[in-house]
Structure formats: structure tokens, C-alpha cells
Write a protein that holds these residues in place. Structure first.
Motif, PDB file in Angstrom:
ATOM      1  N   PRO A   1       0.834  -1.209   0.000  1.00 59.92           N
ATOM      2  CA  PRO A   1       0.000   0.000   0.000  1.00 59.92           C
ATOM      3  C   PRO A   1       0.867   1.257   0.000  1.00 59.92           C
ATOM      4  CG  PRO A   1       0.066  -0.953   2.187  1.00 59.92           C
ATOM      5  CD  PRO A   1       0.849  -1.877   1.304  1.00 59.92           C
ATOM      6  N   THR A   2       0.247   2.366  -0.378  1.00 57.94           N
ATOM      7  CA  THR A   2       0.946   3.655  -0.481  1.00 57.94           C
ATOM      8  C   THR A   2       2.356   3.452  -1.037  1.00 57.94           C
ATOM      9  OG1 THR A   2       1.613   3.596   1.859  1.00 57.94           O
ATOM     10  CG2 THR A   2      -0.426   4.769   1.329  1.00 57.94           C
ATOM     11  N   ALA A   3       2.384   2.767  -2.166  1.00 57.46           N
ATOM     12  CA  ALA A   3       3.649   2.293  -2.736  1.00 57.46           C
ATOM     13  C   ALA A   3       4.581   3.411  -3.165  1.00 57.46           C
ATOM     14  CB  ALA A   3       3.363   1.351  -3.913  1.00 57.46           C
ATOM     15  N   GLU A   4       4.059   4.589  -3.392  1.00 54.55           N
ATOM     16  CA  GLU A   4       4.945   5.695  -3.772  1.00 54.55           C
ATOM     17  C   GLU A   4       5.917   6.040  -2.646  1.00 54.55           C
ATOM     18  OE1 GLU A   4       1.465   7.681  -1.756  1.00 54.55           O
ATOM     19  OE2 GLU A   4       1.786   5.927  -3.019  1.00 54.55           O
ATOM     20  N   LYS A   5       5.612   5.593  -1.421  1.00 52.64           N
ATOM     21  CA  LYS A   5       6.487   5.826  -0.271  1.00 52.64           C
ATOM     22  C   LYS A   5       7.227   4.560   0.165  1.00 52.64           C
ATOM     23  CE  LYS A   5       2.975   8.896   1.588  1.00 52.64           C
ATOM     24  NZ  LYS A   5       2.021   9.046   2.691  1.00 52.64           N
ATOM     25  N   ALA A   6       6.946   3.430  -0.484  1.00 51.92           N
ATOM     26  CA  ALA A   6       7.444   2.141  -0.022  1.00 51.92           C
ATOM     27  C   ALA A   6       8.787   1.742  -0.618  1.00 51.92           C
ATOM     28  CB  ALA A   6       6.415   1.053  -0.336  1.00 51.92           C
ATOM     29  N   PHE A   7       9.272   2.523  -1.576  1.00 49.93           N
ATOM     30  CA  PHE A   7      10.532   2.200  -2.235  1.00 49.93           C
ATOM     31  C   PHE A   7      11.522   3.338  -2.047  1.00 49.93           C
ATOM     32  CE2 PHE A   7       7.313  -0.197  -4.506  1.00 49.93           C
ATOM     33  CZ  PHE A   7       7.913  -1.419  -4.737  1.00 49.93           C
ATOM     34  N   ASP A   8      12.780   2.965  -1.957  1.00 45.61           N
ATOM     35  CA  ASP A   8      13.869   3.934  -2.008  1.00 45.61           C
ATOM     36  C   ASP A   8      14.674   3.534  -3.241  1.00 45.61           C
ATOM     37  OD1 ASP A   8      15.845   5.771  -1.636  1.00 45.61           O
ATOM     38  OD2 ASP A   8      16.673   4.849   0.168  1.00 45.61           O
ATOM     39  N   GLY A   9      14.384   4.183  -4.369  1.00 47.63           N
ATOM     40  CA  GLY A   9      14.956   3.763  -5.641  1.00 47.63           C
ATOM     41  C   GLY A   9      14.446   2.375  -5.969  1.00 47.63           C
ATOM     42  N   PRO A  10      15.342   1.430  -6.261  1.00 48.18           N
ATOM     43  CA  PRO A  10      14.897   0.073  -6.587  1.00 48.18           C
ATOM     44  C   PRO A  10      14.636  -0.806  -5.361  1.00 48.18           C
ATOM     45  CG  PRO A  10      17.252   0.225  -6.852  1.00 48.18           C
ATOM     46  CD  PRO A  10      16.774   1.608  -6.488  1.00 48.18           C
TER      47      PRO A  10
END
Length: 192
Positions: free
Chosen positions: A156-165
Motif C-alpha cells: 500500500p501507499t507504494a509511492e512511499k514504499a521504495f527507495d529507488g529500486p
């Protein structure tokens, strides 16, 4: 597990897709587990919308290529975005073309899907992580005789769940290796 061949693809063909990022991580895990993984981008197949008349007259060559890839693999890693509570049209269309029988096959032969296993995952900007889309995908795959691993990964809220790759959200980061290892194990067991 040696000898296991997985086909990995995303239902999102968008540049910078969060689902593609998630899938890329899953592919790395599967390779670390000893699986041979082929990754494809459904955009490259440029499939027309499934049409029974088109199928009867001349099966699109790219649809045949895609179907053959499905047949040659023991299982699938699928990252599916949620579009209006279901799967993307691109993903559904690819599954529809790959599931169609060829000369000498019955409607229930399903060589691209029967006896195979799928691991499903979704990354979404919404609060439910694409859950409704995965429910629809689970139903589609079950209907065409694909065993879907009980585990699934939602981001969820995947735009915040990654740091680059890199996946940094703790719960999906912990669950993704469990899902991938299960798929590799089941694909190997179903080959036996």
C-alpha cells in the motif's frame, strides 16, 4: 531449486511502474533461490484485444510467441496493478490469448496454465495495496487451472514504499521472499 523455470511479468507497462519495481525484487530473490527466470514486458508483444473472429482467421504471431513462453515455464511471478478494482486490461488480454487452444487441443487442455503455479503481488498508491485486483487475478488464474500460492504481497501507499529500486516498507519486504520461495518450491514439486 534447480531446474525450475519461472516467467515474470507485470500487468503494468508504464515507465517507472511501481509494480515493475516490486517484480524486479522478486525476480532477484527467485534467482538467488536457484530458479531460472525469464522476464518479459507485455508491452513488447503489442497484442490486439482478444477477438474470437481474429483467432479463427489468423492467430496473431506475437500471441503464439507469448503462449509458448507460458508453456515453457513451470510457474509465474506476476505483479498486477489494480485498475478499477480488477486487473489491468493488458494483463487480462495476455492471459486470454495465452489460454486459447490450438489445433488438436480441447478447450480444457490449457497447456500454458494447467499444472503451473503463480505468485501474485501488487503495489498500489492506495491504502489496500491492490488487494481487489489480486482477488480478481486469483480467480482468473484458478479458473484456468493455475495453482496460486496462498501467500501474496500487497504494497500500500507504494509511492512511499521504495527507495529507488529497494523495497523499504517492512511488512511487504518481509513477505516477498516467503512468497517467492513458496513459488519456487511448488513449481519444483509440480514438475516431479
Amino acid at each position: 531449486m534447480a531446474g525450475v523455470k519461472l516467467l515474470a511479468f507485470s500487468g503494468s507497462t508504464r515507465d517507472g511502474s511501481l509494480n515493475q519495481r516490486l517484480l524486479d525484487i522478486a525476480v532477484g530473490i527467485a534467482r538467488d533461490e536457484g530458479a531460472e527466470v525469464t522476464t518479459i514486458n507485455l508491452r513488447e508483444f503489442d497484442l490486439p484485444l482478444y477477438d474470437g473472429d481474429m483467432e479463427a482467421n489468423a492467430f496473431p504471431p506475437r500471441a503464439d510467441e507469448l503462449r509458448q513462453l507460458f508453456i515453457e515455464h513451470d510457474g509465474f511471478l506476476i505483479a498486477s496493478p489494480e485498475y478499477n478494482g480488477s486487473v489491468s486490461g493488458t494483463l487480462k488480454n495476455a492471459i486470454d490469448w495465452a489460454s486459447r487452444p490450438r489445433a488438436g487441443e480441447t478447450l480444457v487442455a490449457l497447456p500454458a496454465f494447467r499444472g503451473k503455479v503463480a505468485g501474485i503481488m501488487s503495489a498500489s498508491i492506495g491504502p489496500f495495496g491492490g488487494l481487489r485486483g489480486l482477488l480478481a487475478l486469483r480467480q482468473i488464474l484458478g479458473t484456468i487451472q493455475t495453482l496460486v500460492a496462498t501467500e501474496q504481497v500487497l504494497v500500500p501507499t507504494a509511492e512511499k514504499a521504495f527507495d529507488g529500486p529497494e523495497l523499504i516498507e517492512p511488512l511487504p519486504k518481509q513477505l516477498l521472499p516467503i512468497l517467492v520461495k513458496r513459488v519456487v518450491f511448488l513449481a519444483g514439486a509440480l514438475k516431479a
